[in-house]
Design an enzyme around this catalytic site. Structure first.
Site, PDB file in Angstrom:
ATOM      1  N   LEU A 174     -18.163  -2.739   0.517  1.00  0.00           N
ATOM      2  CA  LEU A 174     -19.038  -1.695  -0.014  1.00  0.00           C
ATOM      3  C   LEU A 174     -18.715  -1.390  -1.478  1.00  0.00           C
ATOM      4  O   LEU A 174     -19.118  -0.354  -2.005  1.00  0.00           O
ATOM      5  CB  LEU A 174     -18.912  -0.417   0.831  1.00  0.00           C
ATOM      6  N   GLU A 218     -21.166   5.242  11.275  1.00  0.00           N
ATOM      7  CA  GLU A 218     -22.316   4.703  10.540  1.00  0.00           C
ATOM      8  C   GLU A 218     -22.139   3.221  10.249  1.00  0.00           C
ATOM      9  O   GLU A 218     -23.058   2.413  10.450  1.00  0.00           O
ATOM     10  CB  GLU A 218     -22.513   5.453   9.227  1.00  0.00           C
ATOM     11  N   TYR A 230       0.846  -1.184   0.000  1.00  0.00           N
ATOM     12  CA  TYR A 230       0.000   0.000   0.000  1.00  0.00           C
ATOM     13  C   TYR A 230       0.886   1.239   0.000  1.00  0.00           C
ATOM     14  O   TYR A 230       1.471   1.607   1.020  1.00  0.00           O
ATOM     15  CB  TYR A 230      -0.943   0.014   1.205  1.00  0.00           C
TER      16      TYR A 230
END
Length: 324
Positions: free
Chosen positions: A208, A293, A54
């Site tokens: 997601l 959330e 990364y």
């Protein structure tokens, strides 16, 4: 927060984990990493995932800096090895040389003495699997890693590795880290069953779908200027999902979420976590409120009727193939 064991191991991780792919790794992003890690801890997240590849180590440095103020035993930390970290012929893959050298480099960047989980980021066709598994086992004996795992391995590869580990009396793999979301479900065909049989749990990434399953991208509309899809530096993967049939399906899924009284991201995460072999779903967050959330998804129990409605929508895009 709720916690699940990883496969047949005794270690427990939060059902929602925080990753660092495409999110942290520059000086400007360190404040975001610090804030997100703080919020993650406050909401019960104990699993943090990164990789040496990364941003060529910058992702590890960012996560390591953000975790510096927390007791080492309070969190489970993972990193990965496989992709190129230099231009030399041995600066990649799963050879003993690359694994040992990169583990030491990752520990240094992260500022820790050991990794809880060390993933083989992909399968290496050029290295004997016995060599790879023995190197991982030696790192475990040295205390540099506690558990070894793999990422995006097929059912056949997982079976082969498990057979070798049993034959050589090596410590078993505890996890596979595949992509898994409503639009990419290949692990349901074989990987889940093989993993469960061999004691591996799934720690899934991109639940997601790179943000598609948050509902922010609408069919026929311009991309939000502050979104990942609008950033050419990091949108190579998300472009796979920016297809009209996918975005139309997302709109239908949004309606199901609203009828259920939850957000689309919560619906999507709860759908992933419905699988008992899934130990955790890794989210990427640049803002703390995204974490707040998303963690609420662990309290969502999708009814059979809702699952049937989701399946009805997903059948319309079952021929979806990522453009990568």
């Amino acid at each position: 927060m709720k916690y699940r064991r990883i496969g047949n191991s005794g270690v427990k991780i939060s059902e929602i984990g925080l990753g660092s792919w495409l999110t942290y790794g520059t000086a400007a992003e360190q404040k975001a990493a610090d804030a997100c890690v703080k919020t993650a801890f406050e909401n019960g997240i104990n699993f943090f995932d990164t990789a040496n590849a990364y941003n060529r180590g910058a992702g590890e440095e960012a996560i390591g800096a953000a975790l510096k103020g927390y007791t080492r035993s309070s969190y489970v930390l993972s990193s990965k090895v496989f992709f190129p970290m230099g231009d030399g012929p041995n600066d990649r893959g799963l050879s003993r040389k690359h694994i040992i050298e990169q583990c030491d480099a990752s520990l240094k960047r992260l500022g820790v003495d050991y990794l809880d989980i060390y993933f083989c980021h992909r399968f290496d066709e050029e290295t004997p699997l016995e060599e790879t598994l023995r190197a991982l086992d030696d790192l475990t004996s040295q205390g540099k890693i506690l558990y070894s795992a793999v990422s995006e391995w097929t059912g056949v590869q997982i079976t082969y590795a498990s057979e070798i580990s049993n034959r050589l009396h090596l410590r078993p793999l505890i996890s596979n880290q595949p992509i898994y979301n409503m639009f990419e479900r290949y692990i349901e065909k074989e990987v889940l069953q093989v993993s469960e049989k061999n004691g591996l749990g799934q720690i899934v990434f991109s639940p997601l779908a790179q943000g598609i399953l948050t509902g922010k991208y609408k069919p026929g509309m311009e991309l939000p200027k502050d979104s990942r899809a609008a950033n050419d530096n990091v949108n190579g993967v998300i472009k796979s999902y920016l297809q009209e049939n996918v975005l139309l399906a997302v709109q239908e899924l949004q309606g199901i979420a609203e009828e259920s009284g939850i957000s689309l991201s919560q619906l999507s995460l709860a759908w992933v976590l419905r699988q008992p072999n899934v130990s955790s779903a890794i989210i990427g967050a640049s803002k703390p409120d995204q974490i707040v959330e998303n963690v609420e998804a662990v309290e969502v129990d999708l009814s059979p009727d809702v699952l049937e409605e989701i399946e009805r929508v997903l059948k319309k895009v079952e021929d979806f193939a990522p453009l990568r």
